[in-house]
Design an enzyme around this catalytic site. Structure first.
Site, PDB file in Angstrom:
ATOM      1  N   HIS A 208       0.832  -1.207   0.000  1.00  0.00           N
ATOM      2  CA  HIS A 208       0.000   0.000   0.000  1.00  0.00           C
ATOM      3  C   HIS A 208       0.873   1.268   0.000  1.00  0.00           C
ATOM      4  O   HIS A 208       0.555   2.258   0.650  1.00  0.00           O
ATOM      5  CB  HIS A 208      -0.944   0.020   1.212  1.00  0.00           C
ATOM      6  CG  HIS A 208      -1.902  -1.127   1.248  1.00  0.00           C
ATOM      7  ND1 HIS A 208      -3.100  -1.114   0.559  1.00  0.00           N
ATOM      8  CD2 HIS A 208      -1.837  -2.330   1.867  1.00  0.00           C
ATOM      9  CE1 HIS A 208      -3.730  -2.271   0.760  1.00  0.00           C
ATOM     10  NE2 HIS A 208      -2.982  -3.015   1.547  1.00  0.00           N
TER      11      HIS A 208
ATOM     12  N   ASN B 293     -10.008  -3.165   2.286  1.00  0.00           N
ATOM     13  CA  ASN B 293      -9.758  -3.069   0.846  1.00  0.00           C
ATOM     14  C   ASN B 293     -11.063  -2.811   0.105  1.00  0.00           C
ATOM     15  O   ASN B 293     -12.130  -2.710   0.710  1.00  0.00           O
ATOM     16  CB  ASN B 293      -9.127  -4.375   0.326  1.00  0.00           C
ATOM     17  CG  ASN B 293      -7.699  -4.570   0.774  1.00  0.00           C
ATOM     18  OD1 ASN B 293      -6.906  -3.631   0.801  1.00  0.00           O
ATOM     19  ND2 ASN B 293      -7.353  -5.791   1.144  1.00  0.00           N
TER      20      ASN B 293
END
Length: 487
Positions: A55, A127
């Site tokens: 990320h 997510n």
């Protein structure tokens, strides 16, 4: 016109000349005594902190969570009581790419939320998909290695990715989503968000329910094909960042409908699936969505490094009325996320403005790099003490969770059906979506050894014969289903 502030050094000393270094004569060498020059150079050398292992590239904004429905029978969390409005922070991201990667790449998107509640920070780090590639965190580092650069070629390796996925049948559900049209969204405003893991709600009577968190985009789901994304990347690597920032600047505030799925604690053993398995969803027919409120983003950060790069969200940050579950991946993330931030930002990262709760935090942590302040009770630097230091409060204790079993390394693939839900997802797709899925497999598997490709096709076929045969046809593989009948 207002008088402009005076430039100073870090220590506050006024700077007389910020244009010229101190030298021995107009052509002479620079002198070591030019502490202003040395301070600027030394600080520049340290302007970058280690990027996130996953990320790494992200975009973020602030907003508000507004609760419009009553779910008090499930949770006592003050942030989730009807009528409550709470400041929120949402960081979107891609999972695999580095900070310089393009936004418009086929990847899972991170959806990491922080709520600055009156009971402390609540972080929901999820997510844009309700499932993940692995269910046991022991495999998480291995999976992430396949998403990064090959140690010899220094390039991304499709072979490594598909080798791991084809050897990990539990990944098929997430891979099916990734290879579908939803694997390449047009913007962060056009994705759903999920807590993904199973969490728990505790109500005022001390009763526990299991919960899944859902955020449905009110802007609609919009995706790109590979060709459309390639065209975008050719001219703009920051498509998602630009879209989010400019929309908020224009007052076009994105919104998500916030809902939950609720499972009674006693229902855990009533289904063919493990409710704590991150590769599985709870069917909505069994546990329908319950609307809770609305999430709106309405303010851009003023400084991306200070507020986004240094943001340290972690699923260990919960509040009374919200708890964890036996989900193996969640259990590991409770440690790993907070620990990653201690390494990346520092042990006192929680004192930075973006990470600091909006309520007073009282602990006995001491010292460490970049400690910003001392404590208001200097004599009470240990516990227990006789100097009015903070005390525990038993009223916040969660109800006990019954756990039983022998300690061992259990094979998480034994007796686990990893094909049913991917097959159901495939059968929900329209013919054109199926065709896009097949073509995305073809593009993603280019150059991958045929034995690895065939191994993955077997998984697809077991989920649905049309799925496996469609991928095989797109890749030009002469796949014979009868070869797996006896397996």
């Amino acid at each position: 016109m207002a008088k402009r502030p005076t430039l100073t050094t870090d220590s506050g000393m006024p700077v007389a000349d910020n244009q010229n270094s101190i030298t021995a004569g107009p052509r002479g060498p620079v002198l070591m005594q030019d502490f202003h020059l040395l301070e600027k150079l030394a600080h520049q050398n340290r302007e970058r902190i280690p990027e996130r292992t996953v990320h790494a590239k992200g975009s973020a904004a602030y907003g508000t969570l507004t609760i419009t429905h009553d779910i008090s029978k499930y949770t006592k969390a003050k942030v989730l009581q009807k009528g409550k409005k709470t400041e929120a922070f949402l960081r979107f991201s891609t999972v695999a790419g580095e900070r310089g990667a393009a936004d418009a790449e086929r990847d899972v998107r991170g959806f990491a939320l922080r709520f600055y509640t009156e009971e402390g920070n609540w972080d929901l780090v999820g997510n844009n998909t309700p499932v993940f590639f692995v269910r046991d965190a022991l495999k998480f580092p291995d999976f992430i290695h396949t998403q990064k650069r090959h140690p010899k070629t220094n390039m991304r390796s499709p072979t490594a990715m598909w080798d791991f996925w084809s050897l990990s049948p539990e990944s098929l559900h997430q891979v099916t989503i990734l290879m579908s049209d939803r694997g390449l969204p047009q913007s962060y405003r056009n994705i759903d968000g999920f807590g993904s893991h199973t969490y728990s709600f505790i109500n005022a009577r001390g009763e526990r329910h299991w919960v899944k968190f859902h955020f449905k985009t009110q802007q609609g789901i919009k995706n790109w094909t590979n060709a459309e994304a390639a065209q975008k990347v050719a001219y703009d690597r920051e498509t998602h960042q630009r879209d989010l920032f400019e929309a908020i600047e224009k007052g076009n505030f994105p919104k998500w409908k916030f809902s939950v799925q609720i499972m009674p604690e006693s229902d855990v053993d009533k289904h063919w699936y493990n409710p704590f398995d991150l590769t599985k969803v709870w069917p909505h027919k069994d546990y329908p969505l319950i609307e809770v409120g609305t999430l709106e983003l309405n303010r851009n950060p003023k400084n991306y490094f200070a507020e986004v790069e240094q943001a340290a969200l972690a699923p260990s940050n919960i509040v009374p009325g919200i708890g964890h579950s036996p989900d193996k991946m969640l259990q590991a993330r409770i440690f790993s996320y907070a620990d990653a931030h201690r390494y990346r930002v520092g042990v006192n990262a929680h004192q930075l403005p973006v990470n600091r709760p909006r309520v007073e935090a009282n602990d006995y942590h001491a010292d460490g790099t970049m400690r910003l302040e001392g404590k208001p009770y200097p004599d009470a630097f240990y516990e227990p003490n006789s100097f009015n230091g903070p005390l525990e409060d038993q009223s916040y204790r969660d109800p006990p969770l019954k756990i039983m079993g022998d300690a061992a390394r259990y094979n998480h693939r034994d007796g686990n059906d990893d094909y049913r839900q991917p097959g159901e997802l495939f059968r929900l797709m329209r013919p054109d979506q199926k065709e896009q899925l097949f073509n995305n497999y073809k593009a993603a598997m280019e150059g991958v050894p045929v034995e690895i490709v065939t191994r993955q096709i077997v998984h697809c076929y077991r989920a649905d014969p049309e799925y496996g045969l469609g991928v095989a046809k797109a890749l030009g593989i002469d796949f014979k289903p009868q070869t797996i009948a006896a397996e």
